[in-house]
Design a protein around this motif. Sequence first.
Motif, PDB file in Angstrom:
ATOM      1  N   THR A  16      43.430  48.009  46.389  1.00  0.00           N
ATOM      2  CA  THR A  16      42.703  46.703  47.104  1.00  0.00           C
ATOM      3  C   THR A  16      41.668  47.501  48.048  1.00  0.00           C
ATOM      4  N   VAL A  17      40.406  47.010  47.760  1.00  0.00           N
ATOM      5  CA  VAL A  17      39.390  47.041  48.608  1.00  0.00           C
ATOM      6  C   VAL A  17      38.925  46.052  49.646  1.00  0.00           C
ATOM      7  N   ILE A  18      38.733  46.567  50.905  1.00  0.00           N
ATOM      8  CA  ILE A  18      38.470  45.630  52.252  1.00  0.00           C
ATOM      9  C   ILE A  18      37.155  46.065  52.631  1.00  0.00           C
ATOM     10  N   LEU A  19      36.211  45.322  52.547  1.00  0.00           N
ATOM     11  CA  LEU A  19      34.731  45.609  53.012  1.00  0.00           C
ATOM     12  C   LEU A  19      34.443  44.778  54.190  1.00  0.00           C
ATOM     13  N   ALA A  20      33.640  44.997  54.959  1.00  0.00           N
ATOM     14  CA  ALA A  20      33.028  44.237  56.197  1.00  0.00           C
ATOM     15  C   ALA A  20      32.479  42.926  55.648  1.00  0.00           C
ATOM     16  N   GLY A  21      32.390  41.915  56.285  1.00  0.00           N
ATOM     17  CA  GLY A  21      32.054  40.526  55.840  1.00  0.00           C
ATOM     18  C   GLY A  21      30.786  40.245  56.737  1.00  0.00           C
ATOM     19  N   PHE A  22      30.761  39.327  57.368  1.00  0.00           N
ATOM     20  CA  PHE A  22      29.619  38.997  58.166  1.00  0.00           C
ATOM     21  C   PHE A  22      30.004  39.066  59.809  1.00  0.00           C
ATOM     22  N   PHE A  23      29.288  39.590  60.666  1.00  0.00           N
ATOM     23  CA  PHE A  23      29.589  39.801  61.811  1.00  0.00           C
ATOM     24  C   PHE A  23      28.457  39.076  62.672  1.00  0.00           C
ATOM     25  N   GLY A  24      28.978  37.934  63.427  1.00  0.00           N
ATOM     26  CA  GLY A  24      27.940  36.827  63.819  1.00  0.00           C
ATOM     27  C   GLY A  24      27.209  36.291  62.750  1.00  0.00           C
ATOM     28  N   SER A  25      25.674  36.363  63.115  1.00  0.00           N
ATOM     29  CA  SER A  25      24.646  35.955  62.235  1.00  0.00           C
ATOM     30  C   SER A  25      24.079  37.000  61.485  1.00  0.00           C
ATOM     31  N   SER A 424      54.385  39.034  41.597  1.00  0.00           N
ATOM     32  CA  SER A 424      54.054  40.371  41.152  1.00  0.00           C
ATOM     33  C   SER A 424      55.152  41.368  41.574  1.00  0.00           C
ATOM     34  N   ARG A 425      54.986  42.489  40.545  1.00  0.00           N
ATOM     35  CA  ARG A 425      55.792  43.644  41.044  1.00  0.00           C
ATOM     36  C   ARG A 425      56.227  44.134  42.230  1.00  0.00           C
ATOM     37  N   ASP A 426      54.948  43.958  43.171  1.00  0.00           N
ATOM     38  CA  ASP A 426      55.115  44.555  44.409  1.00  0.00           C
ATOM     39  C   ASP A 426      55.802  43.398  45.280  1.00  0.00           C
ATOM     40  N   GLU A 427      55.429  42.259  44.870  1.00  0.00           N
ATOM     41  CA  GLU A 427      56.372  41.193  45.878  1.00  0.00           C
ATOM     42  C   GLU A 427      57.779  41.388  45.486  1.00  0.00           C
ATOM     43  N   TYR A 428      58.351  41.667  44.190  1.00  0.00           N
ATOM     44  CA  TYR A 428      59.637  41.565  43.788  1.00  0.00           C
ATOM     45  C   TYR A 428      60.155  42.974  44.623  1.00  0.00           C
ATOM     46  N   MET A 429      59.324  43.952  44.621  1.00  0.00           N
ATOM     47  CA  MET A 429      60.048  45.008  45.103  1.00  0.00           C
ATOM     48  C   MET A 429      60.012  45.003  46.565  1.00  0.00           C
ATOM     49  N   ALA A 430      59.123  44.245  47.411  1.00  0.00           N
ATOM     50  CA  ALA A 430      59.424  44.242  48.691  1.00  0.00           C
ATOM     51  C   ALA A 430      60.681  43.118  48.992  1.00  0.00           C
ATOM     52  N   SER A 458      47.739  46.553  52.886  1.00  0.00           N
ATOM     53  CA  SER A 458      46.612  45.598  52.291  1.00  0.00           C
ATOM     54  C   SER A 458      47.116  44.840  51.076  1.00  0.00           C
ATOM     55  N   GLY A 459      46.457  43.487  51.156  1.00  0.00           N
ATOM     56  CA  GLY A 459      46.448  42.711  49.976  1.00  0.00           C
ATOM     57  C   GLY A 459      47.946  42.337  49.574  1.00  0.00           C
ATOM     58  N   GLY A 460      48.046  42.356  48.427  1.00  0.00           N
ATOM     59  CA  GLY A 460      49.523  41.485  47.893  1.00  0.00           C
ATOM     60  C   GLY A 460      50.449  42.622  47.571  1.00  0.00           C
ATOM     61  N   LYS A 461      50.397  43.673  48.229  1.00  0.00           N
ATOM     62  CA  LYS A 461      51.153  44.951  48.120  1.00  0.00           C
ATOM     63  C   LYS A 461      52.594  45.019  48.710  1.00  0.00           C
ATOM     64  N   THR A 462      53.326  45.686  48.181  1.00  0.00           N
ATOM     65  CA  THR A 462      54.746  45.861  48.910  1.00  0.00           C
ATOM     66  C   THR A 462      54.817  46.070  50.322  1.00  0.00           C
ATOM     67  N   GLY A 463      54.017  47.096  50.623  1.00  0.00           N
ATOM     68  CA  GLY A 463      53.916  47.314  52.210  1.00  0.00           C
ATOM     69  C   GLY A 463      53.201  46.121  52.846  1.00  0.00           C
ATOM     70  N   ALA A 464      52.439  45.343  52.456  1.00  0.00           N
ATOM     71  CA  ALA A 464      51.871  44.256  53.020  1.00  0.00           C
ATOM     72  C   ALA A 464      52.904  43.124  53.208  1.00  0.00           C
ATOM     73  N   PHE A 465      53.694  42.943  52.312  1.00  0.00           N
ATOM     74  CA  PHE A 465      54.833  42.047  52.790  1.00  0.00           C
ATOM     75  C   PHE A 465      55.887  42.579  53.861  1.00  0.00           C
ATOM     76  N   LEU A 466      56.161  43.989  53.788  1.00  0.00           N
ATOM     77  CA  LEU A 466      56.927  44.657  54.825  1.00  0.00           C
ATOM     78  C   LEU A 466      56.358  44.538  56.100  1.00  0.00           C
ATOM     79  N   ASP A 467      54.931  44.744  56.211  1.00  0.00           N
ATOM     80  CA  ASP A 467      54.404  44.970  57.297  1.00  0.00           C
ATOM     81  C   ASP A 467      54.253  43.330  58.014  1.00  0.00           C
ATOM     82  N   ARG A 468      54.351  42.437  57.038  1.00  0.00           N
ATOM     83  CA  ARG A 468      54.172  41.012  57.482  1.00  0.00           C
ATOM     84  C   ARG A 468      55.816  40.657  58.235  1.00  0.00           C
TER      85      ARG A 468
END
Length: 575
Positions: A16-25, A424-430, A458-468
């Motif tokens: 999963t890739v996370i890039l920067a979005g907008f910063f102010g205007s 997803s498989r990741d959610e089931y593993m979590a 990050s994203g909908g991965k196993t670690g993201a659920f556990l981190d949450r």
Amino acid sequence: MNIRSLILFSVSLVITVILAGFFGSVQAQFFWNTDFEYGVYKSQPRKWAIEGEGYKYSAHLDSTISKSGKKSLFMRLDRAQVYTILTVPGKISAGNILRVQGYTKAGVSDSLNAQLILFNPSEGGIIASESIKMTSNKWNPTTLRASIPANYNADNLLIALMASGSGSFWFDNVRIKINDTVYGNDAPDFREPDKEEIELLNNKVYPFSVGAGDDARTKLKELSKIVENKRIVALGENSHGSASIYKLKLRMIQHLVEDKQFSVFALEMPAVEATYINEYVKNETDDLDEVITKLSYPSWQSREMLDIIEWIRVYNNQHNRQVSFMGYDMQNGWSALGAIAEFSTRYDSTLHSILKNIEGLYQTALETGNAAPALFTQTREASTYLNTHKYPDVTPHQLATIRHFMDIFNQSISLQFGTENARSRDEYMAKNIRWIIEHIPDTAKIILSADNTHITKSGGKTGAFLDRWYQDDYLSFGFTFEEGTYAAYGNKPFYEVHPSYVGTYEYLFSKSDYDHFFLDLREADDIPMLNQPAGFRAIGSRPQETTQFYQIQLKKHFDVIVYLRTSRHTSPLNK
């Protein structure tokens, strides 16, 4: 393989890739190499991920033919499916009209089929698709247009060219518009790390040796400082076939068990099969051949994985405080159903009869590729029966385990046959890891071992659920290396690790004075190159002879990086 299956396959290979979005205007700058002018090792295009399966395929930049600029992407397929993927930030797409146009020209189009697709990787859904017309000796445009919902909240959106069959073609001159603004044509965003950044890196890392024995373990003393009082420590890996990673993992496991009192090791493997290995490490059985059989994924049937199992067994034989071996994957429905059937044979003839019907329905579903509604109906009925029936002769833990296996069978058929409520498989593993945590003492601590792409936060991965769910109790270690070899599912005993290049995190790490180190990303805010997206190596279980690096924002994925200068491939047990 249908389009949904193909795109799900491709997403499973892409971090999963996370890039920067907008910063102010101020609009962020985006370089996506849409004209394929920038290449790296083996003439692979920057920014694009190329994955595939089948008999044979190849892809490289071609400087002899182009629609615009000096190069195009050339692809050749022989009974294969190939996926060329670009990731764009979901934030800039939400609530807007997204247009993607690309040009293709066929060389030999024996049986080529191709599509442009927009895909939501978080929910596993296709947003839009458009068939590509292949014509020899003529560049044909294909335009895909989609209205992205305003509530689109995935971190990213995938633009994919999917080709299958046999033949060859060129791909070039991709144009991406969000509303009326062209994106992806900004100046290249990669550069050499400067002297100050390298000095900062050297000051931040915790070096260690890669030797063996007690002396080497003492040199992991900084690991205790990094782990602190975390209850869940996830050890990733960028390849399932690196002996160097598994040897280091063994040392880390030894340290965490002996110095930090961790008492559960949970591997990315089917939960039922892991129970047999747990009996072995608890010295309840001596059948090593059965242990090897239960390591059902070929990646785990290695000398290095067996070394981890044997060390846990020896430790348990010498200490009162025992270490458990557990699994949390759910892809093998038969093993879960078999364990429940074995239980029913001994304790419940009514349940046994229900399971016989389910076994027949499941077998038919596997043979035909389609599951009858009765399979899901009867499985739900069996779950309800098992969860409400009382078994006075069964221990609470044994009953909880059997009920858990029933859940795993439900997970397996839901994912395999795509039911409406499938996760997803990741959610089931979590969820299965959460079950483990809920059924061990409150003071027990657990070591997880899985691919980097599963333990990521990050994203909908196993670690993201556990981190949450567990927040500060969860700590993720991403592993990577610079050079060497790795083993994979293929026809070669080992494969080449591609060299890193400017614009990858590994290239920065290779400039360090130290060959092997931990880098706590939580303490590295003052290193500029770690605060921006870059390539990060991802191999997994399959040979990656085209693309090995994928753009990610490293700090959003992992808490700690484990860097090894050199990887050596694993040694299979059957050779």
